[in-house]
Design an enzyme around this catalytic site. Structure first.
Site, short mmCIF file in Angstrom:
data_model
loop_
_atom_site.label_atom_id
_atom_site.label_comp_id
_atom_site.label_asym_id
_atom_site.label_seq_id
_atom_site.Cartn_x
_atom_site.Cartn_y
_atom_site.Cartn_z
N VAL A 31 24.18 0.72 18.48
CA VAL A 31 22.86 1.50 18.50
C VAL A 31 21.81 0.64 17.88
O VAL A 31 20.76 0.51 18.46
CB VAL A 31 22.90 2.83 18.05
CG1 VAL A 31 21.62 3.38 17.82
CG2 VAL A 31 24.00 3.75 18.58
N GLY A 70 22.39 4.79 10.99
CA GLY A 70 22.56 5.13 9.60
C GLY A 70 23.34 6.59 9.62
O GLY A 70 24.25 6.56 8.75
N ASP A 87 22.02 -4.81 10.41
CA ASP A 87 20.82 -3.82 10.47
C ASP A 87 19.65 -4.26 9.90
O ASP A 87 18.60 -4.13 10.42
CB ASP A 87 21.43 -2.57 9.79
CG ASP A 87 20.07 -1.29 9.92
OD1 ASP A 87 19.89 -0.85 11.02
OD2 ASP A 87 19.66 -1.21 8.70
N ASP A 91 16.04 -5.08 11.84
CA ASP A 91 14.90 -4.54 11.34
C ASP A 91 13.97 -5.64 11.27
O ASP A 91 12.62 -5.50 11.91
CB ASP A 91 15.07 -4.21 10.10
CG ASP A 91 15.78 -2.89 9.91
OD1 ASP A 91 15.95 -2.07 11.19
OD2 ASP A 91 16.18 -2.25 8.71
#
Length: 225
Positions: A31, A70, A87, A91
């Site tokens: 994801v 998350g 992650d 970002d």
């Protein structure tokens, strides 16, 4: 700042979605990557071609996946060090693509060269805000807080972009210059926070003072094995 106030409300939406995806064997890392690839593609495809409103909407949809991964990790009951690094890295890539796309628009289809300076300031200072925190934590120091963090940067930039795409005059100008100033201020705040954290770490624990006259000194553990 918004992370603190909006977390409970956002979790009410993302937690059920995260549990649903985990139950179907989807990995949070997948994801994360899908959200990043989608937001980067949308930012670099729509924004330079003057599709500001469509670009803002599509980027927003993919950025929301960053909240879902998350929730998936919490639903699964554990997270991994690799997932945390992935992650954070994704970002930075997504944020950089958004402001690079806006800079591209300013210098190209938008014909707003001065505004391009604000977009570049947002790009560089936004990356610095995140880097300072990561580097400080790697050194065992603290650099939390600040006027604008990732959530604020994305909200201001995407709302300003979308409104400008709908024809609201100077919406993007106000958003980018405000965000540029606030981001530079946040860089300063985090550097000060790191400095204070380093000073506290160097000071160490306060040594005990001298024993006042007439008082009984504490027993020596070496004498009472």
């Amino acid at each position: 700042m918004l992370n603190v106030f909006a977390r409970v409300q956002v979790n009410r939406v993302t937690e059920p979605v995260g549990r649903w995806l985990v139950a179907r064997g989807v990995s949070p890392d997948v994801v994360t990557v899908v959200g990043t690839v989608g937001s980067v593609a949308a930012a670099l495809w729509f924004l330079p071609r003057n599709g500001l409103f469509v670009g803002a909407v599509v980027v927003t949809l993919f950025v929301l996946l960053d909240l879902v991964d998350g929730a998936m990790a919490r639903a699964r009951g554990y997270s991994t060090p690799f997932g945390a690094v992935l992650d954070s890295t994704c970002d930075r890539v997504a944020d950089g693509a958004l402001f690079a796309g806006l800079t591209w628009w300013c210098l190209g289809a938008g014909e707003e060269r001065v505004l391009g300076v604000a977009a570049l300031l947002c790009l560089v200072s936004g990356q610095l805000v995140s880097y300072i925190k990561a580097r400080a934590e790697g050194a065992g120091l603290s650099a939390d807080g600040g006027l604008v963090e990732r959530a604020e940067r994305l909200i201001v930039a995407l709302v300003g972009t979308g409104l400008h795409g709908l024809g609201v005059p100077y919406a993007l100008h106000v958003a980018l210059w405000l965000l540029a100033a606030a981001s530079v201020w946040t860089v300063g705040q985090r550097i000060v926070a790191v400095y204070r954290s380093a000073q506290e770490a160097q000071a160490g624990p306060v040594p005990p003072g001298p024993v006042p006259p007439g008082s009984v000194p504490p027993p020596d553990p070496a004498q009472n094995p």
